[in-house]
Design an enzyme around this catalytic site. Structure first.
Site, PDB file in Angstrom:
ATOM      1  N   ARG A 126       0.784  -1.258   0.000  1.00  0.00           N
ATOM      2  CA  ARG A 126       0.000   0.000   0.000  1.00  0.00           C
ATOM      3  C   ARG A 126       0.806   1.293   0.000  1.00  0.00           C
ATOM      4  O   ARG A 126       0.224   2.363   0.027  1.00  0.00           O
ATOM      5  CB  ARG A 126      -0.975   0.034   1.177  1.00  0.00           C
ATOM      6  CG  ARG A 126      -1.902  -1.173   1.287  1.00  0.00           C
ATOM      7  CD  ARG A 126      -2.787  -1.330   0.067  1.00  0.00           C
ATOM      8  NE  ARG A 126      -3.817  -2.353   0.271  1.00  0.00           N
ATOM      9  CZ  ARG A 126      -4.306  -3.109  -0.705  1.00  0.00           C
ATOM     10  NH1 ARG A 126      -3.863  -2.973  -1.951  1.00  0.00           N
ATOM     11  NH2 ARG A 126      -5.241  -4.005  -0.465  1.00  0.00           N
ATOM     12  N   PHE A 133     -12.217  -5.657  -2.020  1.00  0.00           N
ATOM     13  CA  PHE A 133     -11.808  -7.062  -1.983  1.00  0.00           C
ATOM     14  C   PHE A 133     -10.447  -7.196  -1.297  1.00  0.00           C
ATOM     15  O   PHE A 133      -9.577  -6.358  -1.490  1.00  0.00           O
ATOM     16  CB  PHE A 133     -11.667  -7.602  -3.411  1.00  0.00           C
ATOM     17  CG  PHE A 133     -12.956  -7.666  -4.170  1.00  0.00           C
ATOM     18  CD1 PHE A 133     -13.732  -8.818  -4.151  1.00  0.00           C
ATOM     19  CD2 PHE A 133     -13.409  -6.574  -4.925  1.00  0.00           C
ATOM     20  CE1 PHE A 133     -14.917  -8.891  -4.866  1.00  0.00           C
ATOM     21  CE2 PHE A 133     -14.594  -6.633  -5.641  1.00  0.00           C
ATOM     22  CZ  PHE A 133     -15.349  -7.789  -5.606  1.00  0.00           C
ATOM     23  N   HIS A 159      -2.846 -16.291  -7.626  1.00  0.00           N
ATOM     24  CA  HIS A 159      -3.979 -16.822  -6.841  1.00  0.00           C
ATOM     25  C   HIS A 159      -4.952 -17.710  -7.630  1.00  0.00           C
ATOM     26  O   HIS A 159      -6.128 -17.394  -7.748  1.00  0.00           O
ATOM     27  CB  HIS A 159      -4.737 -15.689  -6.155  1.00  0.00           C
ATOM     28  CG  HIS A 159      -4.966 -14.435  -6.992  1.00  0.00           C
ATOM     29  ND1 HIS A 159      -5.520 -14.461  -8.248  1.00  0.00           N
ATOM     30  CD2 HIS A 159      -4.700 -13.132  -6.721  1.00  0.00           C
ATOM     31  CE1 HIS A 159      -5.591 -13.228  -8.712  1.00  0.00           C
ATOM     32  NE2 HIS A 159      -5.096 -12.402  -7.812  1.00  0.00           N
ATOM     33  N   ASP A 199      -1.158 -13.107  -1.050  1.00  0.00           N
ATOM     34  CA  ASP A 199      -2.032 -12.028  -1.532  1.00  0.00           C
ATOM     35  C   ASP A 199      -2.487 -11.155  -0.351  1.00  0.00           C
ATOM     36  O   ASP A 199      -3.646 -10.714  -0.306  1.00  0.00           O
ATOM     37  CB  ASP A 199      -3.234 -12.573  -2.318  1.00  0.00           C
ATOM     38  CG  ASP A 199      -3.895 -11.489  -3.174  1.00  0.00           C
ATOM     39  OD1 ASP A 199      -3.360 -10.365  -3.239  1.00  0.00           O
ATOM     40  OD2 ASP A 199      -4.947 -11.772  -3.773  1.00  0.00           O
ATOM     41  N   HIS A 208      -6.884  -3.691   4.268  1.00  0.00           N
ATOM     42  CA  HIS A 208      -7.840  -2.584   4.107  1.00  0.00           C
ATOM     43  C   HIS A 208      -8.240  -2.156   5.507  1.00  0.00           C
ATOM     44  O   HIS A 208      -8.529  -3.005   6.353  1.00  0.00           O
ATOM     45  CB  HIS A 208      -9.102  -3.037   3.361  1.00  0.00           C
ATOM     46  CG  HIS A 208      -8.871  -3.324   1.911  1.00  0.00           C
ATOM     47  ND1 HIS A 208      -8.598  -2.342   0.994  1.00  0.00           N
ATOM     48  CD2 HIS A 208      -8.854  -4.493   1.231  1.00  0.00           C
ATOM     49  CE1 HIS A 208      -8.433  -2.891  -0.202  1.00  0.00           C
ATOM     50  NE2 HIS A 208      -8.581  -4.205  -0.095  1.00  0.00           N
TER      51      HIS A 208
HETATM   52 ZN   LIG Z   1      -3.163  -9.316  -5.147  1.00  0.00          ZN
HETATM   53 ZN   LIG Z   2      -5.209 -10.307  -7.835  1.00  0.00          ZN
END
Ligand SMILES: [Zn+2]
Ligand SMILES: [Zn+2]
Length: 427
Positions: free
Chosen positions: A64, A322, A231, A304, A308
């Protein structure tokens, strides 16, 4: 500076070593592995009863920074990674600005110097990850990018993807694609199936992933580029990757811990901590993923990690973003889903965390032998512990695994010869 890790079960998949031994690290490098090693002035770490493995590599994380420092920073992400047993992590380019040229790549690497784990940036495929013009692939690689990806967004235009693969092939850099056909996903919120109908949520069909995996395999065959499916989550995508590998097409793929642990039927209704992309799939897809790992179709475990903040995740399911946290629960989940369940051996699981990603990214890491970097993951496969997300080192709290008790977890993390995290000190 000298560190000696004593009496652990040293497992190095690259050399096939699996024995109780001491590991001596000097000036950031492994210098000796053997029994009864002595080194005057060395810091000693007693690893009796523990597994001593090469440092784990996470090839898929979101840190981020720059741009979304309220969710995570390179520093906090690195701390959470160390607490998960990771010594090296790769950060996806969907920051603000997007890591689509060497200036941003260099900025990230500059910030990463203060982080407690090794950071390897992944550059964008297209400018701004907008899917139209190619990013500065060659200069990003020269600046230190280890792969290219528009993760978070797929490259929808097949001609653009073909050009990207042609360039990537020339620069010998892998193309990591977030395989999703946005037209098929049609703003869906979760996997399309019985549960989505029951909850009245818009579904994302598995075909949305499958058609892009198929396209990318065809383009990898056409261009010779190395295509890595991020993923992977569906049965058919796994079948296609297996087939492509048997035909020697340069294709690899990664699996996330959350797709190993959970299926759509496990979703706590409307709890946004279960919302991620690709979505939690059916029980059949989940079993196919574990089968794919056991059969050697999957090359790496990648978290992954997608932080958030509460303010964004506390909205209605349809509106919240997501993504879930991944670093601190990855090893506990992998041990449970893969090793304790008897599906793969401990050395094979370690391979998925070390030599697997190192091979794809051509990193000089993931091995534990004299001369290799002093990155070590020390863990206890039997340790019983409960994950408290409120004590996470991440700045965010979005995890569906809060309160879950695991059998097995990291105990200490050594990066370039320095102990950067131990369980005792943090809990
Ligand atoms: Zn990702
Ligand atoms: Zn992705």
């Amino acid at each position: 500076m000298k560190l000696i890790v004593k009496n652990g079960r040293v497992i190095d998949p690259a050399s096939g070593r699996d024995e109780v031994a001491d590991v001596l690290i000097k000036n950031g490098l492994v210098v000796r592995i053997g029994t009864d090693l002595r080194a005057t002035g060395a810091i000693a770490f007693d690893a009796a009863g523990l597994v001593v493995a090469p440092g784990f590599i996470d090839m898929h994380a979101h840190l981020r920074e720059p741009g979304y420092e309220h969710s995570e920073t390179i520093e906090t992400g690195a701390r959470a990674a160390a607490a998960g047993g990771f010594t090296s992590i790769c950060c996806m380019p969907n920051t603000a600005p997007v890591n689509d040229d060497a200036t941003v790549t260099r900025y990230i690497l500059d910030r990463a110097r203060a982080a407690i784990v090794n950071i390897f940036p992944i550059g964008a495929i297209t400018k701004g990850s907008a899917g139209e013009q190619l990013a500065a692939i060659g200069s990003m690689k020269a600046a230190g990018a280890v792969a290219i990806s528009d993760d978070g967004k797929p490259v929808m235009n097949s001609r653009v993807m073909r050009r990207a693969m042609e360039f990537a092939h020339v620069f010998d850099i892998p193309v990591i694609d977030h395989c999703e056909d946005l037209n098929l996903s049609a703003d869906g919120d979760m996997h399309e199936g019985f549960t989505s109908v029951k909850l009245g949520l818009r579904g994302i069909p598995a075909a949305s992933e499958d058609v892009m995996v198929a396209r990318n395999i065809l383009l990898a065959e056409l261009t010779g580029a190395r295509f890595h499916a991020a993923h992977i989550s569906s049965r058919r995508s796994l079948e296609m990757v297996a087939r492509a590998k048997s035909r020697n097409i340069p294709v690899t793929c990664e699996a996330t811990p959350h797709h190993m642990a959970l299926a759509d039927s496990d979703i706590v209704p409307y709890d946004s901590n279960y919302k991620m992309k690709p979505p939690l799939r059916s029980v059949t897809d989940r079993s196919a993923l574990i089968d794919g790992i056991a059969a050697g179709v999957v090359d790496a475990i990648a978290t992954d990690h997608a932080p958030h903040p509460g303010s964004e995740k506390m909205q209605e399911f349809e509106r919240c973003p997501f993504g879930v946290l991944g670093f601190e629960t990855a090893l506990g989940i992998a041990l449970e889903a893969l090793v304790h369940s008897g599906r793969i051996t401990l050395p094979r699981m370690i391979e998925l965390f070390t030599t697997g990603p190192a091979r794809i990214l051509k990193l000089n890491r993931g091995r534990l032998e004299p001369g290799s970097p002093g990155d070590v993951t020390i863990f206890d496969p039997e340790l019983v512990w409960t994950y408290d997300v409120n004590r996470s080192f991440s700045k965010s709290r979005n995890s569906p695994f809060h309160g879950r008790t695991f059998r097995g977890g990291p105990v200490a993390t050594v990066v370039n010869g320095a102990v950067v995290w131990t369980r005792e000190r943090s809990i």
